[in-house]
Design a protein around this motif. Structure first.
Motif, short mmCIF file in Angstrom:
data_model
loop_
_atom_site.label_atom_id
_atom_site.label_comp_id
_atom_site.label_asym_id
_atom_site.label_seq_id
_atom_site.Cartn_x
_atom_site.Cartn_y
_atom_site.Cartn_z
N LEU A 103 0.70 -1.15 -0.15
CA LEU A 103 0.04 -0.04 0.00
C LEU A 103 0.95 1.16 -0.12
O LEU A 103 0.20 2.30 -0.37
N GLY A 104 2.04 1.24 0.31
CA GLY A 104 2.88 2.19 0.65
C GLY A 104 3.21 2.65 -1.09
O GLY A 104 3.32 3.87 -1.46
N LEU A 105 3.58 1.67 -1.75
CA LEU A 105 3.52 2.11 -3.26
C LEU A 105 2.66 2.46 -3.95
O LEU A 105 2.71 3.30 -4.84
N ALA A 106 1.23 1.80 -3.64
CA ALA A 106 0.16 2.16 -4.14
C ALA A 106 -0.24 3.82 -3.97
O ALA A 106 -0.66 4.20 -5.02
N ASP A 107 0.00 4.01 -2.75
CA ASP A 107 -0.12 5.26 -2.38
C ASP A 107 0.80 6.29 -3.15
O ASP A 107 0.32 7.46 -3.75
N ALA A 108 2.13 6.00 -3.37
CA ALA A 108 2.78 6.78 -4.01
C ALA A 108 2.74 7.18 -5.28
O ALA A 108 2.69 8.17 -6.13
N HIS A 109 1.75 6.22 -5.89
CA HIS A 109 1.29 6.09 -7.36
C HIS A 109 -0.12 6.61 -7.50
O HIS A 109 -0.74 6.40 -8.68
N GLY A 110 -0.85 6.80 -6.30
CA GLY A 110 -2.30 7.09 -6.32
C GLY A 110 -3.14 5.81 -7.03
O GLY A 110 -4.11 6.19 -7.72
N CYS A 111 -2.93 4.76 -6.76
CA CYS A 111 -3.42 3.45 -6.99
C CYS A 111 -3.95 2.71 -6.07
O CYS A 111 -3.45 2.41 -5.16
N GLU A 112 -5.50 2.52 -6.09
CA GLU A 112 -6.01 2.23 -4.68
C GLU A 112 -6.46 0.85 -4.96
O GLU A 112 -6.80 0.34 -5.86
N LEU A 113 -6.38 -0.09 -3.95
CA LEU A 113 -6.83 -1.56 -3.73
C LEU A 113 -8.38 -1.38 -3.64
O LEU A 113 -9.04 -1.02 -2.92
N ILE A 114 -8.99 -2.04 -4.75
CA ILE A 114 -10.53 -1.84 -4.62
C ILE A 114 -11.14 -3.39 -4.69
O ILE A 114 -12.41 -3.17 -4.42
N GLY A 115 -10.57 -4.22 -4.21
CA GLY A 115 -11.07 -5.60 -4.26
C GLY A 115 -10.17 -6.62 -4.46
O GLY A 115 -8.99 -6.65 -4.46
N GLY A 116 -10.79 -7.99 -4.18
CA GLY A 116 -9.78 -9.25 -4.62
C GLY A 116 -10.28 -10.40 -4.02
O GLY A 116 -11.51 -10.62 -3.85
N ASP A 117 -9.31 -11.22 -3.36
CA ASP A 117 -9.77 -12.52 -2.68
C ASP A 117 -8.65 -12.96 -1.97
O ASP A 117 -7.49 -12.86 -2.32
N THR A 118 -8.88 -13.89 -1.03
CA THR A 118 -7.93 -14.32 -0.04
C THR A 118 -8.44 -15.78 0.21
O THR A 118 -9.70 -16.15 0.10
N THR A 119 -7.38 -16.74 0.14
CA THR A 119 -7.50 -18.21 0.53
C THR A 119 -6.49 -18.94 1.20
O THR A 119 -5.37 -18.20 1.07
N GLN A 120 -6.69 -19.87 1.76
CA GLN A 120 -5.34 -20.50 2.31
C GLN A 120 -4.74 -21.69 1.19
O GLN A 120 -5.40 -22.32 0.34
N GLY A 121 -3.45 -21.50 1.28
CA GLY A 121 -2.78 -22.34 0.16
C GLY A 121 -1.48 -22.09 0.05
O GLY A 121 -0.92 -21.29 1.04
N PRO A 122 -0.51 -22.57 -0.79
CA PRO A 122 0.86 -22.14 -1.20
C PRO A 122 0.77 -20.52 -1.38
O PRO A 122 0.00 -20.18 -2.03
N LEU A 123 2.11 -19.85 -0.86
CA LEU A 123 1.89 -18.47 -1.19
C LEU A 123 1.98 -18.03 -2.60
O LEU A 123 2.90 -18.69 -3.29
#
Length: 328
Positions: A103-123
């Motif tokens: 999010l530090g890099l996102a803020d530096a470029h004005g690029c916001e996180l707007i969604g996605g997904d999380t799950t358990q598994g290999p990284l």
């Protein structure tokens, strides 16, 4: 900590550019009138793209940086991104550092996180990024791979080969002075996306892409899309690696042929390679200055198909270099 607690704690922020951000089934984006959406997706897999013990802050940075680099190659302005994240477990210390780097890099470029997904598994980290490019008089200003023409100059930004130098040191195949290892390791793990340069090159560059798998392999994409060939000056290219500018490095510690290999086929550089007419050299210099990013002219586009290498005297150099291919 459950999945939704994890998202809320580390990845949910108020929407500023999106009409609707994290928390619903879909995010909603409203592109600026007179623009096109530029979209790219990249995946990072543990053991393939990064070491298991990588600093999670650096990994968060790189995960977004490689996507922003694609926007840079298109000349796009970052807008927003989604994150799909598979985790072996919900490690709070790891998540705090990873999200801070991301999010530090996102803020530096004005690029916001707007969604996605999380799950358990290999990284596994998969990001889809969205940007905007202007449309002027009905014509997109996006930089493409297909515009290179006979007589164009070939440029690269920044330096090349540093990430491969760090990778070989981390693999134990060579030993670097600590200061040089730190410098090159940052290039490997925290690349700088050349977003400002890509935007400055709109209307100047005839073709562009970012360098992820090595200069020679990636440049072939421009040549194929544009139906042209090229000649590269290896004497100029070989000086683009950090070993030539770092005072701590003993002369000869890395053979010159290895230095050239790392520059031409090292991968993970995330610099821009682009072409521009010879008449645009002053405009390229201006774009470089505006973006605060050095560029180097390393060759020329030619009508004859194929990619040729020459030395400082214009004599042919055998092309025995292989760029990275996941399935080769």
């Amino acid at each position: 900590m459950g999945e939704f607690d994890l998202i809320a704690r580390y990845f949910t922020r108020p929407a500023t550019k999106a009409a609707l951000g994290v928390g619903d089934d879909c995010a909603l984006l409203q592109p600026t009138p007179g623009t096109q959406l530029a979209i790219s997706c990249d995946m990072l897999v543990e053991g393939r793209h990064f070491f298991a013990d990588v600093d999670p802050f650096a990994l968060g940075h790189k995960a977004l940086a490689v996507n922003l680099s694609d926007l840079a190659a298109c000349g796009a302005t970052p807008l927003a991104f989604t994150l799909a994240l598979a985790l072996p477990r919900a490690d709070e210390a790891w998540l705090e550092a990873f999200s801070r780097g991301l999010l530090g890099l996102a803020d530096a470029h004005g690029c916001e996180l707007i969604g996605g997904d999380t799950t358990q598994g290999p990284l596994n980290i998969c990001i889809t990024v969205f940007g905007e490019v202007p449309v002027v008089d009905g014509k997109s200003q996006a930089l493409l791979r297909s515009g290179a023409r006979d007589g164009d100059d070939i440029y690269v930004s920044g330096t090349l080969g540093d990430a491969r130098l760090a990778l070989e040191a981390l693999r134990g195949t060579l030993i670097l002075p600590p200061a040089l290892l730190a410098q090159t390791r940052q290039r490997l793990e925290q690349p700088t996306p050349r977003v400002a340069l890509g935007q400055a090159l709109r209307g100047v560059a005839s073709a562009a892409l970012d360098l992820s798998d090595g200069l020679l392999g990636d440049l072939q994409h421009i040549l194929q899309a544009s139906g042209v060939g090229a000649t590269l000056d290896t004497a100029i290219a070989s000086n683009l690696i950090a070993v030539h500018t770092h005072p701590a490095l003993e002369t000869g510690i890395i053979p010159s042929e290895k230095q050239l290999e790392y520059v031409l086929a090292g991968g993970d550089d995330y610099e821009l390679a682009f072409t521009a007419p010879a008449s645009a050299r002053e405009a390229v210099r201006t774009a470089s200055q505006q973006a605060g990013t050095p560029v180097t002219r390393i060759g020329r586009i030619e009508a004859e198909r194929g990619l040729r290498l020459v030395d400082a005297n214009g004599q042919p150099v055998p092309n025995t270099f292989s760029s990275f291919d996941h399935f080769a």
